[in-house]
Motif scaffolding. Sequence first.
Motif, PDB file in Angstrom:
ATOM      1  N   ASN A   1      -0.423   1.939   7.509  1.00  0.00           N
ATOM      2  CA  ASN A   1      -0.796   2.468   6.196  1.00  0.00           C
ATOM      3  C   ASN A   1      -1.598   1.469   5.389  1.00  0.00           C
ATOM      4  OD1 ASN A   1       0.174   5.088   6.264  1.00  0.00           O
ATOM      5  ND2 ASN A   1       2.194   4.547   5.480  1.00  0.00           N
TER       6      ASN A   1
ATOM      7  N   GLY B   1      -4.192   3.826   6.967  1.00  0.00           N
ATOM      8  CA  GLY B   1      -3.732   4.897   6.091  1.00  0.00           C
ATOM      9  C   GLY B   1      -3.280   6.128   6.836  1.00  0.00           C
TER      10      GLY B   1
ATOM     11  N   VAL C   1       4.245   1.283   1.277  1.00  0.00           N
ATOM     12  CA  VAL C   1       2.974   1.333   0.556  1.00  0.00           C
ATOM     13  C   VAL C   1       3.018   0.427  -0.670  1.00  0.00           C
ATOM     14  CG1 VAL C   1       2.236   3.579   1.405  1.00  0.00           C
ATOM     15  CG2 VAL C   1       3.687   3.462  -0.616  1.00  0.00           C
TER      16      VAL C   1
ATOM     17  N   GLN D   1      -4.155  10.551   4.356  1.00  0.00           N
ATOM     18  CA  GLN D   1      -4.670  10.643   2.986  1.00  0.00           C
ATOM     19  C   GLN D   1      -5.423   9.367   2.617  1.00  0.00           C
ATOM     20  OE1 GLN D   1      -2.102  10.381  -0.481  1.00  0.00           O
ATOM     21  NE2 GLN D   1      -0.328   9.868   0.777  1.00  0.00           N
ATOM     22  N   GLY D   2      -5.025   8.229   3.219  1.00  0.00           N
ATOM     23  CA  GLY D   2      -5.740   6.992   2.965  1.00  0.00           C
ATOM     24  C   GLY D   2      -7.170   7.037   3.468  1.00  0.00           C
TER      25      GLY D   2
ATOM     26  N   ASN E   1     -10.080  -0.577  -0.784  1.00  0.00           N
ATOM     27  CA  ASN E   1      -8.858  -0.407   0.002  1.00  0.00           C
ATOM     28  C   ASN E   1      -7.629  -0.746  -0.842  1.00  0.00           C
ATOM     29  OD1 ASN E   1      -7.680   0.295   2.546  1.00  0.00           O
ATOM     30  ND2 ASN E   1      -7.170  -1.844   2.855  1.00  0.00           N
TER      31      ASN E   1
ATOM     32  N   LYS F   1      -7.034   2.190  -2.976  1.00  0.00           N
ATOM     33  CA  LYS F   1      -6.481   3.230  -2.101  1.00  0.00           C
ATOM     34  C   LYS F   1      -4.985   3.063  -1.932  1.00  0.00           C
ATOM     35  CE  LYS F   1      -6.197   2.548   2.146  1.00  0.00           C
ATOM     36  NZ  LYS F   1      -5.146   2.003   3.054  1.00  0.00           N
ATOM     37  N   ASN F   2      -4.535   1.837  -1.738  1.00  0.00           N
ATOM     38  CA  ASN F   2      -3.103   1.590  -1.574  1.00  0.00           C
ATOM     39  C   ASN F   2      -2.324   1.954  -2.836  1.00  0.00           C
ATOM     40  OD1 ASN F   2      -3.247   0.695   1.086  1.00  0.00           O
ATOM     41  ND2 ASN F   2      -3.565  -1.430   0.503  1.00  0.00           N
TER      42      ASN F   2
ATOM     43  N   THR G   1      -2.146   5.875  -2.918  1.00  0.00           N
ATOM     44  CA  THR G   1      -1.198   6.442  -1.954  1.00  0.00           C
ATOM     45  C   THR G   1       0.238   6.110  -2.359  1.00  0.00           C
ATOM     46  OG1 THR G   1      -1.483   4.476  -0.541  1.00  0.00           O
ATOM     47  CG2 THR G   1      -2.800   6.426  -0.006  1.00  0.00           C
TER      48      THR G   1
END
Length: 251
Positions: free
Chosen positions: A20, A24, A56, A158-159, A178, A181-182, A185
């Motif tokens: 993840n 992701g 996450v 979804q990532g 990124n 993004k984390n 999520t």
Amino acid sequence: MQAWGMAAVGVAGVAAGGINAVVGSGTLITFPTLLALGCPPVAANVANNIGLVPGVIGAVHGYRRELAGQRRRAVRFGVASLVGGVAGALLLLRLPAGTFKAVVPVLIVIACVLVLLQPRLNRWTARRQGEGGADGGVPLWLGVLCTGVYGGYFGAAQGVLLMGLLGSFLRDHVQRLNAVKNVLTATVNGVAAVVFVLTTRVDWPVAGVIAAGSTVGGVVGARIGRRLPPNVLRGVIFVVGVTAAVVTIVR
């Protein structure tokens, strides 16, 4: 679930936590594992979502340097992720279980395709770094919202979707994107987990084992994941995902 089954879930959690943070798509590891061990699809999805939250969060901590100076961006899109995550979680609980079982193979296949296409998305993102706008405007916010709905409902890859969206609209370094993004999520998984805890039955032993494994994976596993050949990692995810789709259909 027997001890060996819990051990398998724990290992899958470690792998998912690391994946993840980098790709992701950790759900494509833990979810099939739970199905193979006999968990019903909706119950497996709920336990999986809750269990991956610590991982996450660990990934967010691991990318804290790349988050510097991005508070406004993270908050803005975090609101969209929060709203979308709640909506997706409620859809999962309100729609008949048969609907999820019918839809999830399609979602898994889409997620697998996205994972395979990720190198092209990354190259496209790199090319677009000098072309994007300052904040992406309403289209990007709505795209993050829709991705949040998907993440709250199921969540696999979804990532990858978020990286494609952020890279298409924003002008910034891939590692900084990124990091955002984390955060997004983590927001989706976190708020969906709250909805599940408050409104439905949770298999806490399974969720706890996944949580312990994903925490280790989110903090440490990402380092190992970055050393693996990307094609090998994507290949493993694809095979596991397709197997999950077949298992779901057969069951």
